[in-house]
Write a protein that holds these residues in place. Sequence first.
Motif, PDB file in Angstrom:
ATOM      1  N   ASP A 118     -25.141  41.076 -15.974  1.00 35.85           N
ATOM      2  CA  ASP A 118     -25.848  39.790 -16.014  1.00 35.85           C
ATOM      3  C   ASP A 118     -26.309  39.327 -14.642  1.00 35.85           C
ATOM      4  OD1 ASP A 118     -23.544  38.930 -14.718  1.00 35.85           O
ATOM      5  OD2 ASP A 118     -23.097  37.332 -16.131  1.00 35.85           O
ATOM      6  N   ARG A 119     -26.123  40.186 -13.629  1.00 32.87           N
ATOM      7  CA  ARG A 119     -26.558  39.941 -12.251  1.00 32.87           C
ATOM      8  C   ARG A 119     -25.898  38.704 -11.650  1.00 32.87           C
ATOM      9  NH1 ARG A 119     -30.521  42.651 -10.426  1.00 32.87           N
ATOM     10  NH2 ARG A 119     -29.176  42.442  -8.600  1.00 32.87           N
ATOM     11  N   GLN A 120     -24.694  38.392 -12.127  1.00 35.72           N
ATOM     12  CA  GLN A 120     -23.849  37.313 -11.597  1.00 35.72           C
ATOM     13  C   GLN A 120     -24.423  35.923 -11.849  1.00 35.72           C
ATOM     14  OE1 GLN A 120     -23.282  38.814  -7.486  1.00 35.72           O
ATOM     15  NE2 GLN A 120     -21.130  39.152  -8.025  1.00 35.72           N
ATOM     16  N   SER A 121     -25.176  35.772 -12.894  1.00 36.38           N
ATOM     17  CA  SER A 121     -25.704  34.448 -13.247  1.00 36.38           C
ATOM     18  C   SER A 121     -24.555  33.490 -13.563  1.00 36.38           C
ATOM     19  CB  SER A 121     -26.626  34.542 -14.452  1.00 36.38           C
ATOM     20  OG  SER A 121     -26.973  33.255 -14.914  1.00 36.38           O
ATOM     21  N   LYS A 122     -24.595  32.311 -12.978  1.00 34.80           N
ATOM     22  CA  LYS A 122     -23.579  31.285 -13.202  1.00 34.80           C
ATOM     23  C   LYS A 122     -24.098  30.146 -14.093  1.00 34.80           C
ATOM     24  CE  LYS A 122     -20.431  33.219 -10.611  1.00 34.80           C
ATOM     25  NZ  LYS A 122     -19.204  33.789 -11.216  1.00 34.80           N
ATOM     26  N   ALA A 123     -25.230  30.353 -14.725  1.00 36.13           N
ATOM     27  CA  ALA A 123     -25.786  29.337 -15.618  1.00 36.13           C
ATOM     28  C   ALA A 123     -25.096  29.436 -16.974  1.00 36.13           C
ATOM     29  CB  ALA A 123     -27.290  29.521 -15.756  1.00 36.13           C
ATOM     30  N   PHE A 124     -23.792  29.112 -16.984  1.00 40.46           N
ATOM     31  CA  PHE A 124     -23.002  29.260 -18.193  1.00 40.46           C
ATOM     32  C   PHE A 124     -23.536  28.362 -19.301  1.00 40.46           C
ATOM     33  CE2 PHE A 124     -19.316  30.154 -15.094  1.00 40.46           C
ATOM     34  CZ  PHE A 124     -19.673  31.484 -15.009  1.00 40.46           C
ATOM     35  N   GLY A 125     -23.484  28.883 -20.523  1.00 38.32           N
ATOM     36  CA  GLY A 125     -23.987  28.143 -21.665  1.00 38.32           C
ATOM     37  C   GLY A 125     -24.913  29.008 -22.496  1.00 38.32           C
ATOM     38  N   PRO A 126     -25.455  28.442 -23.578  1.00 37.70           N
ATOM     39  CA  PRO A 126     -26.276  29.236 -24.503  1.00 37.70           C
ATOM     40  C   PRO A 126     -27.579  29.744 -23.911  1.00 37.70           C
ATOM     41  CG  PRO A 126     -26.333  26.902 -25.073  1.00 37.70           C
ATOM     42  CD  PRO A 126     -25.265  27.058 -24.045  1.00 37.70           C
ATOM     43  N   ASP A 127     -28.017  29.179 -22.758  1.00 35.33           N
ATOM     44  CA  ASP A 127     -29.249  29.636 -22.129  1.00 35.33           C
ATOM     45  C   ASP A 127     -29.013  30.711 -21.065  1.00 35.33           C
ATOM     46  OD1 ASP A 127     -30.769  27.866 -23.650  1.00 35.33           O
ATOM     47  OD2 ASP A 127     -30.523  26.238 -22.200  1.00 35.33           O
ATOM     48  N   HIS A 128     -27.792  31.167 -20.934  1.00 33.66           N
ATOM     49  CA  HIS A 128     -27.456  32.219 -19.975  1.00 33.66           C
ATOM     50  C   HIS A 128     -28.272  33.485 -20.266  1.00 33.66           C
ATOM     51  CE1 HIS A 128     -24.935  35.358 -18.060  1.00 33.66           C
ATOM     52  NE2 HIS A 128     -24.555  34.399 -17.240  1.00 33.66           N
ATOM     53  N   VAL A 129     -28.551  34.279 -19.216  1.00 35.32           N
ATOM     54  CA  VAL A 129     -29.397  35.459 -19.393  1.00 35.32           C
ATOM     55  C   VAL A 129     -28.811  36.459 -20.389  1.00 35.32           C
ATOM     56  CG1 VAL A 129     -30.492  35.272 -17.131  1.00 35.32           C
ATOM     57  CG2 VAL A 129     -28.354  36.583 -17.367  1.00 35.32           C
ATOM     58  N   ALA A 130     -27.475  36.538 -20.489  1.00 31.26           N
ATOM     59  CA  ALA A 130     -26.865  37.489 -21.404  1.00 31.26           C
ATOM     60  C   ALA A 130     -27.058  37.096 -22.869  1.00 31.26           C
ATOM     61  CB  ALA A 130     -25.374  37.640 -21.099  1.00 31.26           C
ATOM     62  N   GLN A 131     -27.420  35.815 -23.108  1.00 33.60           N
ATOM     63  CA  GLN A 131     -27.724  35.350 -24.459  1.00 33.60           C
ATOM     64  C   GLN A 131     -29.232  35.295 -24.714  1.00 33.60           C
ATOM     65  OE1 GLN A 131     -25.493  34.593 -27.022  1.00 33.60           O
ATOM     66  NE2 GLN A 131     -23.998  35.544 -25.645  1.00 33.60           N
ATOM     67  N   ASP A 132     -30.011  35.642 -23.721  1.00 39.89           N
ATOM     68  CA  ASP A 132     -31.465  35.570 -23.802  1.00 39.89           C
ATOM     69  C   ASP A 132     -32.013  36.959 -24.106  1.00 39.89           C
ATOM     70  OD1 ASP A 132     -34.168  35.258 -23.520  1.00 39.89           O
ATOM     71  OD2 ASP A 132     -34.113  34.662 -21.406  1.00 39.89           O
ATOM     72  N   ARG A 133     -32.439  37.188 -25.332  1.00 40.34           N
ATOM     73  CA  ARG A 133     -32.880  38.521 -25.742  1.00 40.34           C
ATOM     74  C   ARG A 133     -34.330  38.824 -25.358  1.00 40.34           C
ATOM     75  NH1 ARG A 133     -31.625  38.235 -31.809  1.00 40.34           N
ATOM     76  NH2 ARG A 133     -31.784  36.007 -31.360  1.00 40.34           N
ATOM     77  N   THR A 134     -34.937  37.955 -24.583  1.00 42.08           N
ATOM     78  CA  THR A 134     -36.264  38.279 -24.057  1.00 42.08           C
ATOM     79  C   THR A 134     -36.166  39.124 -22.794  1.00 42.08           C
ATOM     80  OG1 THR A 134     -36.459  36.293 -22.668  1.00 42.08           O
ATOM     81  CG2 THR A 134     -37.154  36.106 -24.977  1.00 42.08           C
ATOM     82  N   THR A 135     -34.964  39.292 -22.269  1.00 38.14           N
ATOM     83  CA  THR A 135     -34.732  40.108 -21.082  1.00 38.14           C
ATOM     84  C   THR A 135     -33.595  41.083 -21.354  1.00 38.14           C
ATOM     85  OG1 THR A 135     -33.913  40.075 -18.795  1.00 38.14           O
ATOM     86  CG2 THR A 135     -33.264  38.257 -20.193  1.00 38.14           C
ATOM     87  N   GLY A 136     -33.564  42.194 -20.626  1.00 32.91           N
ATOM     88  CA  GLY A 136     -32.507  43.182 -20.802  1.00 32.91           C
ATOM     89  C   GLY A 136     -31.244  42.899 -20.020  1.00 32.91           C
ATOM     90  N   LEU A 137     -31.203  41.794 -19.275  1.00 35.78           N
ATOM     91  CA  LEU A 137     -30.001  41.466 -18.508  1.00 35.78           C
ATOM     92  C   LEU A 137     -28.831  41.169 -19.444  1.00 35.78           C
ATOM     93  CD1 LEU A 137     -31.592  39.152 -15.787  1.00 35.78           C
ATOM     94  CD2 LEU A 137     -31.064  41.591 -15.615  1.00 35.78           C
ATOM     95  N   GLY A 138     -27.640  41.631 -19.045  1.00 35.85           N
ATOM     96  CA  GLY A 138     -26.443  41.369 -19.838  1.00 35.85           C
ATOM     97  C   GLY A 138     -26.457  42.051 -21.190  1.00 35.85           C
TER      98      GLY A 138
END
Length: 385
Positions: free
Chosen positions: A173-193
């Motif tokens: 997830d590239r160390q994203s700290k934006a915890f919550g439902p909008d986090h990159v690992a929950q965002d399926r428009t990108t391959g992060l996480g």
Amino acid sequence: MNRRAILAASGGALAATVAGCADVLEAGDNDLAVEAVADGFAHPWSLTVLPDDGRLLVTEREGRLSVLDPNDGDVEAVEGAPEVYAEGQGGLLDAAFHPGFPDEPWLYLTYATAGGDGESTTALGRGELDLEAGSLEGFEELYAVEPFVDSDGHFGSRVVFSEDGAVYVTVGDRQSKAFGPDHVAQDRTTGLGSTLRLEPDGSVPEDNPFVDEDGLEGAIFSYGHRNAQGMTVHPETGALWQSEHGEEDGDEINVVEAGANYGWPVAGYGCRYGTDDPIGEESHERDDVVDPVYHWECGSGGFPPAGITFYDGDSEEWAGDLFVGNLAGEYLGRFTVDGTDVEEHEPLLEGRGWRVRDVEVHSGTGALYVAVDGADAPVVRLTPE
């Protein structure tokens, strides 16, 4: 002894050792022979047995690729590896051979690659491995995760071929700290996480779970991952298993399913660093999240995991066991597995100060090989006495 063998094996026999070069570690009721094969590696990241050859391919994070002969410790450089972004946790990472190797001479590598303004991402590429020439020919990038991020951490990154012929890659997830439902690992428009599933040529398979959904990244196989640094295929069931880092503890072992959400950071068992505050709900509390088959709760001390493999060699003692490298805990974990029931057993290599980065079963001899993470590190062989 920079990269020179300190073990001599007669005809490949595991029992033949140089006096004083092998030592024995008491591990519960078992004696374990621990033999350094070669040293002088700079942060080795992966070990891969060359099919029908018996030697080991070694990647080093700063960008070196080499072939190690476990019988005599000889190390030969392989030219032609890609230029990598060797900063922080980035660099030259994992390796996998095409299932048809050597008829299909492709060697696949995952690595960190740089974009503009210091940003970077995880990439998958391949080249044709010519062992006689000691070179990787015609290396090409097959897939680079978007977007590039200004971070030096959480690249993933393991690569394996599954029984379906597809190639799977873990992406952090590239160390994203934006915890919550909008986090990159929950965002399926990108391959992060995520875990990516690709054809051997890097294209997206038509039967991927999200390939027909507008706006979503079609390469995603599973999502909600923080930083999976271990992945392997179960030798009997064909299931895809991963080891994944949590935040403050919360480390996991997962069986990965198509289209599944593994929770990060809306669900899991870890806490925010330096606290006992949970980041999200516990995974079992949500119907839309797959619970790990094994986890370490906040306050447990955790198990910062790296490479992972199932033992399918000749040792009856280890038959079917799962081995997982432990980084900060500095040991090799051993787990018995019955279906998806997982139980941890006595740690191996404990007390040596070795961050265990990767572990591989040698298909020819049944020995375990371990890559130790360090600036001047050995590759070691483990056999039950």
